[in-house]
Design an enzyme around this catalytic site. Sequence first.
Site, PDB file in Angstrom:
ATOM      1  N   TRP A 111      12.801   1.980  -2.423  1.00 24.94           N
ATOM      2  CA  TRP A 111      12.627   3.356  -1.936  1.00 24.94           C
ATOM      3  C   TRP A 111      13.871   4.185  -2.255  1.00 24.94           C
ATOM      4  CZ3 TRP A 111      10.655   0.776   3.058  1.00 24.94           C
ATOM      5  CH2 TRP A 111       9.257   0.681   3.037  1.00 24.94           C
ATOM      6  N   ALA A 158       0.817  -1.219   0.000  1.00 22.65           N
ATOM      7  CA  ALA A 158       0.000   0.000   0.000  1.00 22.65           C
ATOM      8  C   ALA A 158       0.850   1.268   0.000  1.00 22.65           C
ATOM      9  CB  ALA A 158      -0.931  -0.001   1.215  1.00 22.65           C
ATOM     10  N   ASP A 159       2.161   1.121   0.167  1.00 25.52           N
ATOM     11  CA  ASP A 159       3.040   2.283   0.231  1.00 25.52           C
ATOM     12  C   ASP A 159       3.182   2.923  -1.154  1.00 25.52           C
ATOM     13  OD1 ASP A 159       5.288   3.655   2.055  1.00 25.52           O
ATOM     14  OD2 ASP A 159       6.074   3.401   0.021  1.00 25.52           O
ATOM     15  N   ILE A 160       2.866   4.218  -1.247  1.00 24.37           N
ATOM     16  CA  ILE A 160       2.888   4.917  -2.535  1.00 24.37           C
ATOM     17  C   ILE A 160       4.307   4.980  -3.110  1.00 24.37           C
ATOM     18  CG2 ILE A 160       2.491   7.155  -3.652  1.00 24.37           C
ATOM     19  CD1 ILE A 160       0.171   7.555  -1.655  1.00 24.37           C
TER      20      ILE A 160
END
Length: 287
Positions: A283, A241-243
């Site tokens: 990331w 769910a991390d954008i």
Amino acid sequence: MWEEKAVIDGPYHFDLALERLARDPLNIVDKEKRLIRVPIYKEKPEVADVQAVGTTEQPAFMIRGSNIQTKQQVMDRIASIFQWNLPLVEIHRHFSTTALNDIFEIHFGTPIVLEFSLYPALIRPIIHQQVNMSFAISLTEQFVKTFGFEIEGVPFFPMPETAAKMNAGELRNLRFSQRKAEYIIDLSKMIASGELDLAELAEKPDEEVVKELVKIRGIGPWTAQSFLLFGLGRKNLFPMADIGLQNAIKKLYQLDRKPTYEEMENYSKDWHPYLSYASFYLWRSIE
């Protein structure tokens, strides 16, 4: 005062870790000296200095503290925070045959550095919910500098007992939403009263930790997974769910849209059992 040298297995790129840590104004980092001042949370908080004196391939560190009585406790905590016992060479070898190989080559030896204490590891992702990164960093800094304390110029998060006594208006004055203020105060009350024991929670498997945390108002799967990854150092987390993670995968696979959960699951099949490092390096690839 005491000083102790620690030598660990490489690769371990402390300079890249410091570069990332320096982006947070709460971290006291000197990149030229390759040093960070670490808040040590315990019954009597103190500060320890960690300075790199080796190379990426042959890492070594000087650790300095002020209380000889707590030296071993501090050394153990530092080793845990900086993940010195995790063999990064095995992780890099694992990803060398995957689609993430190029990213792992660029960020070779970059460790996941844990939060300095379990309470901030849960409070920080709550503060970061549904706001952009720069505002989240600013909110966190204001929270710590308003309600926390300093030792030797090093900021410490407030203790749960302190936050438990706040009222929502005090946080609203710092531009917290009413709901987020309530989440932080209520969670702090649970920890301060012993209703939620973070040290006890840390001994449980991932699934049980998530199951227990998501019962708490203000904590969803993303926050629980962030706690597992950056609070407990669990190795196999992939918060779909991390954008940021979605954007990194979109860039990696040159998609014209964000990936679906099903696509992310398919892409990540080869990344087990080190999904946390896949997440972290993805990331890094868009930072």
